[in-house]
Structures are given as structure tokens and as C-alpha cells.
Write a protein that holds these residues in place. Structure first.
Motif, PDB file in Angstrom:
ATOM      1  N   SER A  91      18.847  20.027 -35.851  1.00 14.46           N
ATOM      2  CA  SER A  91      20.078  20.799 -36.061  1.00 14.46           C
ATOM      3  C   SER A  91      21.119  20.023 -36.865  1.00 14.46           C
ATOM      4  CB  SER A  91      20.673  21.250 -34.723  1.00 14.46           C
ATOM      5  OG  SER A  91      21.271  20.155 -34.047  1.00 14.46           O
ATOM      6  N   PHE A  93      20.327  18.429 -39.486  1.00 17.69           N
ATOM      7  CA  PHE A  93      19.857  18.611 -40.858  1.00 17.69           C
ATOM      8  C   PHE A  93      19.251  20.005 -41.006  1.00 17.69           C
ATOM      9  CE2 PHE A  93      19.330  14.155 -39.619  1.00 17.69           C
ATOM     10  CZ  PHE A  93      20.164  13.539 -40.544  1.00 17.69           C
ATOM     11  N   PRO A  94      20.071  21.072 -40.953  1.00 20.95           N
ATOM     12  CA  PRO A  94      19.517  22.431 -40.964  1.00 20.95           C
ATOM     13  C   PRO A  94      18.697  22.761 -42.212  1.00 20.95           C
ATOM     14  CG  PRO A  94      21.910  22.465 -41.199  1.00 20.95           C
ATOM     15  CD  PRO A  94      21.519  21.060 -40.917  1.00 20.95           C
ATOM     16  N   LYS A  95      18.937  22.056 -43.315  1.00 15.20           N
ATOM     17  CA  LYS A  95      18.167  22.296 -44.545  1.00 15.20           C
ATOM     18  C   LYS A  95      17.126  21.199 -44.768  1.00 15.20           C
ATOM     19  CE  LYS A  95      21.917  24.749 -46.749  1.00 15.20           C
ATOM     20  NZ  LYS A  95      22.842  24.822 -47.876  1.00 15.20           N
ATOM     21  N   GLY A  96      16.821  20.442 -43.711  1.00 14.00           N
ATOM     22  CA  GLY A  96      15.901  19.316 -43.842  1.00 14.00           C
ATOM     23  C   GLY A  96      16.664  18.069 -44.244  1.00 14.00           C
ATOM     24  N   PRO A  98      18.212  15.071 -46.393  1.00 15.07           N
ATOM     25  CA  PRO A  98      18.730  15.079 -47.765  1.00 15.07           C
ATOM     26  C   PRO A  98      17.723  14.456 -48.739  1.00 15.07           C
ATOM     27  CG  PRO A  98      19.952  13.527 -46.385  1.00 15.07           C
ATOM     28  CD  PRO A  98      18.997  14.250 -45.500  1.00 15.07           C
ATOM     29  N   LYS A 117      10.033  19.415 -37.185  1.00 16.02           N
ATOM     30  CA  LYS A 117      11.200  20.276 -37.351  1.00 16.02           C
ATOM     31  C   LYS A 117      12.011  19.907 -38.586  1.00 16.02           C
ATOM     32  CE  LYS A 117      11.411  21.945 -32.711  1.00 16.02           C
ATOM     33  NZ  LYS A 117      12.094  22.185 -31.498  1.00 16.02           N
ATOM     34  N   GLY A 120      10.641  21.349 -41.875  1.00 19.14           N
ATOM     35  CA  GLY A 120      10.863  22.758 -42.128  1.00 19.14           C
ATOM     36  C   GLY A 120       9.895  23.550 -41.412  1.00 19.14           C
TER      37      GLY A 120
END
Length: 120
Positions: A91, A93-96, A98, A117, A120
Motif C-alpha cells: 500500500s 507503493f500502490p503503483k509498484g 519506483p 504484491k 503488481g
């Protein structure tokens, strides 16, 4: 060196090496617990310290009811309690993760679900 000094040393190392994110898990052997040495908190459950370039350091602890004790010991850290460590780390890193460099400490101690998780 105290906990704050160790944290500053880790952040300086990240800067020098061009690392954007560092995920730190505790050692299996509690003699040299890396999360404790950075934060001052030694958990009863799993925990992960998350260092992100330019952001306040984050400590995620399990079980969730450990948050008060963790906050008292990890001064200067953003502390979050969770029942599902993998979900809590994901959570952040909601877009994975960086695109920059990510470093890990004690990768073998991180639950496998965290990597799944974050991917992705």
C-alpha cells in the motif's frame, strides 16, 4: 552510534549510491537486528522499515496492536500497524516500486507475499 545516527548513515549511503527506496527486514538472529538498530524498536511480529528518498522514514509493524509500543521507541519515524505485512508494504507503493534503484536488507527475511504484491 545511536539510532538516529544509524538512520542518517543509511540515508547518506542511499544518497551516495543513488538509491531511491530501501526495504529493511529484521535479521533471523536477534543479536544484530537491523530494524532495531535503525529504529530502536524490536518487534514481537514481522516488521519492515521503509526508507524513501526525500520522505519521512516509515516503520510497518505487526501485529497491529504493537503500534503504540513501536511509536514510543521509533521516535521520528512514521509508524503504521498492520495485520497483513505484505499488504501494508504494497500500500506504500500502490503503483509498484519506483523506477529508480531499490535496495533491500535481509531480503530473505521479507515475506514472499511482499514481492508478489509489489510486482503488481
Amino acid at each position: 552510534m545511536d539510532h538516529g545516527g544509524r538512520l542518517q548513515a543509511a540515508l547518506q549511503l542511499m544518497e551516495r549510491e543513488g538509491v531511491d527506496v530501501m526495504l529493511v527486514a529484521p535479521n533471523e538472529l536477534n543479536r544484530v537486528d537491523t530494524v532495531f538498530h535503525l529504529t530502536g524498536y524490536r518487534g514481537v511480529g514481522e516488521s519492515v522499515a521503509v526508507l524513501r528518498k526525500g520522505e519521512k522514514p516509515l516503520l510497518i509493524v505487526t501485529p497491529e496492536w504493537e503500534i503504540e509500543r513501536a511509536q514510543a521507541r521509533a521516535r521520528g519515524w512514521d509508524v503504521r500497524g498492520a495485520e497483513d505485512l505484505a499488504q501494508a508494504v504494497a500500500s506504500v507503493f500502490p503503483k509498484g516500486l519506483p523506477a529508480g534503484k531499490t535496495a533491500t536488507v535481509n531480503l530473505g527475511r521479507l515475506p514472499a507475499g511482499i514481492a508478489k504484491k509489489l510486482a503488481g
